[in-house]
Write a protein that holds these residues in place. Structure first.
Motif, PDB file in Angstrom:
ATOM      1  N   PHE A  57       0.833  -1.202   0.000  1.00 27.04           N
ATOM      2  CA  PHE A  57       0.000   0.000   0.000  1.00 27.04           C
ATOM      3  C   PHE A  57       0.866   1.250   0.000  1.00 27.04           C
ATOM      4  O   PHE A  57       0.598   2.220  -0.727  1.00 27.04           O
ATOM      5  N   GLU A  58       1.915   1.255   0.824  1.00 21.78           N
ATOM      6  CA  GLU A  58       2.807   2.418   0.924  1.00 21.78           C
ATOM      7  C   GLU A  58       3.468   2.701  -0.421  1.00 21.78           C
ATOM      8  O   GLU A  58       3.556   3.848  -0.858  1.00 21.78           O
ATOM      9  N   HIS A  77      -6.594  -2.302   6.730  1.00 25.23           N
ATOM     10  CA  HIS A  77      -6.308  -2.096   5.311  1.00 25.23           C
ATOM     11  C   HIS A  77      -7.478  -1.516   4.528  1.00 25.23           C
ATOM     12  O   HIS A  77      -7.783  -1.932   3.407  1.00 25.23           O
ATOM     13  N   GLY A  78      -8.164  -0.557   5.152  1.00 23.04           N
ATOM     14  CA  GLY A  78      -9.171   0.209   4.432  1.00 23.04           C
ATOM     15  C   GLY A  78     -10.545  -0.401   4.342  1.00 23.04           C
ATOM     16  O   GLY A  78     -11.370   0.036   3.533  1.00 23.04           O
ATOM     17  N   PHE A  79     -10.850  -1.414   5.178  1.00 25.35           N
ATOM     18  CA  PHE A  79     -12.187  -2.003   5.170  1.00 25.35           C
ATOM     19  C   PHE A  79     -12.515  -2.561   6.553  1.00 25.35           C
ATOM     20  O   PHE A  79     -11.624  -2.756   7.393  1.00 25.35           O
ATOM     21  N   LYS A  80     -13.797  -2.815   6.791  1.00 26.97           N
ATOM     22  CA  LYS A  80     -14.254  -3.349   8.067  1.00 26.97           C
ATOM     23  C   LYS A  80     -14.566  -4.829   7.918  1.00 26.97           C
ATOM     24  O   LYS A  80     -15.200  -5.250   6.949  1.00 26.97           O
ATOM     25  N   CYS A  81     -14.105  -5.619   8.903  1.00 28.74           N
ATOM     26  CA  CYS A  81     -14.326  -7.060   8.865  1.00 28.74           C
ATOM     27  C   CYS A  81     -14.205  -7.603  10.284  1.00 28.74           C
ATOM     28  O   CYS A  81     -13.929  -6.851  11.231  1.00 28.74           O
ATOM     29  N   LEU A  82     -14.409  -8.894  10.453  1.00 28.68           N
ATOM     30  CA  LEU A  82     -14.013  -9.536  11.689  1.00 28.68           C
ATOM     31  C   LEU A  82     -12.493  -9.547  11.737  1.00 28.68           C
ATOM     32  O   LEU A  82     -11.829  -9.773  10.715  1.00 28.68           O
ATOM     33  N   THR A 121       0.049   5.343 -12.450  1.00 24.89           N
ATOM     34  CA  THR A 121       0.509   4.463 -13.517  1.00 24.89           C
ATOM     35  C   THR A 121       0.392   2.974 -13.177  1.00 24.89           C
ATOM     36  O   THR A 121       0.581   2.130 -14.044  1.00 24.89           O
ATOM     37  N   ALA A 122       0.101   2.658 -11.905  1.00 26.10           N
ATOM     38  CA  ALA A 122       0.079   1.264 -11.459  1.00 26.10           C
ATOM     39  C   ALA A 122      -1.293   0.890 -10.909  1.00 26.10           C
ATOM     40  O   ALA A 122      -2.067   1.750 -10.489  1.00 26.10           O
ATOM     41  N   LEU A 123      -1.577  -0.408 -10.910  1.00 26.10           N
ATOM     42  CA  LEU A 123      -2.756  -0.947 -10.238  1.00 26.10           C
ATOM     43  C   LEU A 123      -2.293  -1.798  -9.073  1.00 26.10           C
ATOM     44  O   LEU A 123      -1.431  -2.672  -9.241  1.00 26.10           O
ATOM     45  N   PHE A 124      -2.856  -1.543  -7.894  1.00 29.99           N
ATOM     46  CA  PHE A 124      -2.608  -2.411  -6.753  1.00 29.99           C
ATOM     47  C   PHE A 124      -3.568  -3.588  -6.899  1.00 29.99           C
ATOM     48  O   PHE A 124      -4.754  -3.476  -6.630  1.00 29.99           O
ATOM     49  N   ALA A 125      -3.053  -4.712  -7.348  1.00 27.65           N
ATOM     50  CA  ALA A 125      -3.879  -5.891  -7.623  1.00 27.65           C
ATOM     51  C   ALA A 125      -4.011  -6.711  -6.346  1.00 27.65           C
ATOM     52  O   ALA A 125      -3.242  -7.638  -6.102  1.00 27.65           O
TER      53      ALA A 125
END
Length: 400
Positions: free
Chosen positions: A179-180, A285-290, A188-192
């Motif tokens: 991520f950093e 990492h940018g989302f909510k979960c258990l 120019t890039a995709l974080f896959a």
């Protein structure tokens, strides 16, 4: 309306889980990815190109195999969806080729990702080679040592492998590092992202790209047996191979869905990665979960013998399916996993990935308790990457 059409909602939520909690500089990038997926990713041209790749490059469809010797020992009928026969040896290429195809249509020139066991890294490096793109893979130092064959494969395929040396030096830190790096290259890039985790739209997108597993398996099983399986199971770390298989059965009454996660060495925090068993709602990492978290609510240290499963979070859709009672989740220990690894190798001539061996172990245990049932599990990957680690650490046979 079926389950898949209703979930997630337009903001990427599965009930209370999911969403996209992003730094301001990434909000527009993720909005672009979402827009591209909803347009390009659902067009006939895109889907036809992807079907061509899957058939002529990946070698799909992968077969469903009746494990006759294992079934005889377990007392139930165990069927394996052979994702280990997918090109690169695991299910990961299903979404990596699709993500790379999307990136190409978006005008991106580079792919960035994290990897744990290395299967996602190998798959993304393969996709980058296929499409003529640069590739940067972040991997924890612990996993680099355990999974050296996959590190070699990534480098041979032309990827830059970035060792991650901070924190637990494993999958969570690899995601942090990737991520950093992505922050400075997002134009120019995709974080896959490598599983059904991360900010929206990745949990939706990766599930949809992996749904080819379930679509094939459901049709193949009915053709072989004449009815649906009693139970369906798959290992769960982030959860992409499981969601790929489950997606075809979520609307079927009478089919039990089972996620199998790593109990590791025991129930103490830091000794396992059993998020569904011990986790509480949290953010990562940018989302909510258990989430497995410490007393301060931060992601906790985790452990699994399988590098691809040692993540303190889990896909938001899995979190939702657990709380809704649509899927049952079971924890399998390192010792049970190792026993299944050896057993499938000796009884069927199939060496499974340690991740997949969790599902094999559960199928054996469930079959012994429920003789005569039909059990379909996803053999999500092959064990080439694990054989050096297993044999050097534990030898060539299961300990009594």
């Amino acid at each position: 309306m079926g389950y898949l059409k209703q979930h997630p909602d337009k903001d990427g939520y599965f009930g209370e889980f999911g969403g996209a909690f992003l730094p301001p500089q990434l909000e527009s990038q993720f909005a672009d990815i979402n827009r591209a997926y909803l347009t390009l990713g659902r067009s006939a041209d895109f889907l036809n190109e992807l079907r061509y790749i899957r058939k002529h490059y990946q070698g799909r469809p992968t077969p469903v195999y009746y494990a006759h010797n294992l079934s005889r020992e377990a007392g139930a009928h165990i069927y394996l969806k052979r994702e280990d026969l997918n090109h690169t040896g695991a299910h990961k290429l299903n979404h990596c080729m699709a993500e790379a195809l999307l990136a190409k249509h978006m005008g991106k020139t580079k792919l960035i990702a994290e990897t744990g066991a290395g299967q996602h890294g190998v798959a993304l490096a393969t996709a980058a080679a296929y499409f003529g793109m640069a590739c940067e893979i972040h991997m924890g130092e612990i996993d680099i040592a355990k999974e050296s064959p996959n590190v070699t494969r990534m480098k041979l395929l032309g990827a830059e492998v970035v060792p991650v040396s901070f924190g637990g030096r494993s999958l969570k830190e690899a995601v942090d590092s990737a991520f950093e790096s992505y922050l400075g290259q997002a134009d120019t890039a995709l974080f896959a992202i490598g599983s059904v985790v991360g900010p929206h739209p990745f949990p939706l997108m990766v599930r949809d790209f992996q749904s080819v597993i379930g679509t094939e398996a459901r049709e193949q099983f009915i053709e072989m047996v004449g009815e649906l399986p009693d139970q369906v199971g798959a290992c769960v770390g982030g959860g992409s191979n499981a969601m790929g298989l489950f997606s075809a059965f979520l609307d079927d009454e009478g089919v039990g869905l089972n996620g199998i996660e790593p109990l590791g060495r025991g129930t103490a925090l830091g000794e396992h990665s059993a998020t569904m068993t011990f986790g509480k709602p949290g953010m990562i990492h940018g989302f909510k979960c258990l989430l497995l978290s410490d007393d301060d609510g931060n992601p906790a240290p985790v452990h699994s013998i399988a590098s691809g499963l040692d993540y303190p979070g889990v896909g938001p859709e899995h979190s939702f399916l657990k709380t809704e009672g649509k899927v049952s989740y079971h924890a399998i220990s390192d010792d049970e996993t190792l026993a299944a690894f050896y057993k499938l190798s000796r009884l069927e001539g199939i060496i499974p990935a340690l991740e997949s061996a969790h599902a094999v172990a559960w199928a054996i245990k469930h079959g012994q308790a429920n003789p005569g049932q039909t059990i379909l599990i996803n053999l999500s990957g092959r064990g080439d990457k694990d054989i050096d680690y297993v044999t050097e650490t534990f030898g060539f046979e299961a300990k009594a």
